[in-house]
Scaffold this motif. Structure first.
Motif, PDB file in Angstrom:
ATOM      1  N   LEU A  28      45.886 -69.186  42.333  1.00  0.00           N
ATOM      2  CA  LEU A  28      45.254 -69.916  41.224  1.00  0.00           C
ATOM      3  C   LEU A  28      45.753 -71.350  41.147  1.00  0.00           C
ATOM      4  N   LEU A  32      43.534 -74.775  41.778  1.00  0.00           N
ATOM      5  CA  LEU A  32      43.369 -75.775  40.717  1.00  0.00           C
ATOM      6  C   LEU A  32      43.857 -77.142  41.179  1.00  0.00           C
ATOM      7  N   PRO A  37      36.975 -75.422  40.983  1.00  0.00           N
ATOM      8  CA  PRO A  37      36.738 -74.898  39.621  1.00  0.00           C
ATOM      9  C   PRO A  37      37.276 -73.475  39.484  1.00  0.00           C
ATOM     10  N   ILE A  38      37.747 -73.143  38.281  1.00  0.00           N
ATOM     11  CA  ILE A  38      38.329 -71.831  38.036  1.00  0.00           C
ATOM     12  C   ILE A  38      37.317 -70.717  38.299  1.00  0.00           C
ATOM     13  N   ILE A  41      37.245 -69.980  41.979  1.00  0.00           N
ATOM     14  CA  ILE A  41      38.454 -69.285  42.414  1.00  0.00           C
ATOM     15  C   ILE A  41      38.356 -67.792  42.096  1.00  0.00           C
TER      16      ILE A  41
END
Length: 235
Positions: A28, A32, A37-38, A41
């Motif tokens: 993560l 980032l 973008p989260i 991911i």
């Protein structure tokens, strides 16, 4: 900055945190920092889980093995081997090495393994053979026998699976050669693994024979003393 994920993994393992949490957090953070973008991911996590969902089968086998162990699987395996007078640690492990290597050569990699075979069956059987010959084992010898049982599984799988044409290593090498315009037959590559597997079997079988001799040297006198006391008690 992208390599901070690697540092997080190293720090997490050094601090003995949960490995799954460490890897997830590191992925993560790395994503980032790289500007991903989260949502993307998390989508990658989902794709990886879906692609490798067959790995979750292992989670089903572990409770089954645990229930079998709780109900005396290890003790029963040890008792069976103790009844075979000619059984020794080396002979038990050599037989398992043959089964493991041949099974892996046929693509049956799940036939063995540490959690489902070595811990509940092979290690207790090896210890049972030793106890039948030498009596109660010291802690050091018990751990050494267990280590050899685990090593036997690793060696049998490692050298046996290279004979199976559909194994990942063969397919990877075949794909690499094709990308570089080199003609390579996967079947021929697998067949070339046979001499190596045979040689590995012979070498490890000799090592297991040496283990029997080592145990005889360490524990042989103890078993003779025990036998002598039992005879005196009988008389």
């Amino acid at each position: 900055m992208v390599f901070i994920g690697v540092l997080l993994i190293i720090a997490g393992f050094l601090l003995k945190f949960n490995s799954a949490v460490v890897v997830t957090v590191s992925a993560l953070v790395t994503g980032l920092i790289a500007g991903i973008p989260i949502y993307d991911i998390i989508s990658k996590f989902g794709e990886a889980f879906t692609t490798n969902r067959y790995m979750s089968i292992l989670l089903v086998t572990l409770p089954v093995v645990g229930l079998l162990e709780k109900n005396g699987l290890q003790q029963q395996a040890a008792r069976i081997i103790e009844k075979i007078k000619t059984a020794t640690v080396g002979r038990v492990l050599t037989m398992y090495l043959l089964i493991r290597e041949v099974g892996a050569a046929l693509g049956l990699n799940s036939l063995g393994g540490h959690p489902q075979t070595v811990r509940p069956l092979i290690a207790p059987m090896s210890e049972g053979a030793a106890k039948a010959k030498y009596g109660k084992l010291p802690e050091e010898e018990e751990q050494e026998i267990r280590a050899h049982a685990a090593a036997t599984d690793n060696i049998g799988l490692f050298f046996g699976e290279d004979i199976f044409v559909a194994v990942g290593a063969i397919l990877l090498m075949s794909g690499f050669f094709k990308q570089n315009h080199v003609q390579a037959d996967p079947i021929a590559m697998a067949l070339w693994g046979i001499p190596t597997a045979v040689f590995a079997f012979i070498v490890h079988a000799i090592r297991l024979r040496m283990l029997d001799r080592k145990l005889d040297k360490r524990l042989g006198n103890t078993s003779e003393i025990k036998t002598g006391k039992e005879r005196e008690h009988t008389l």
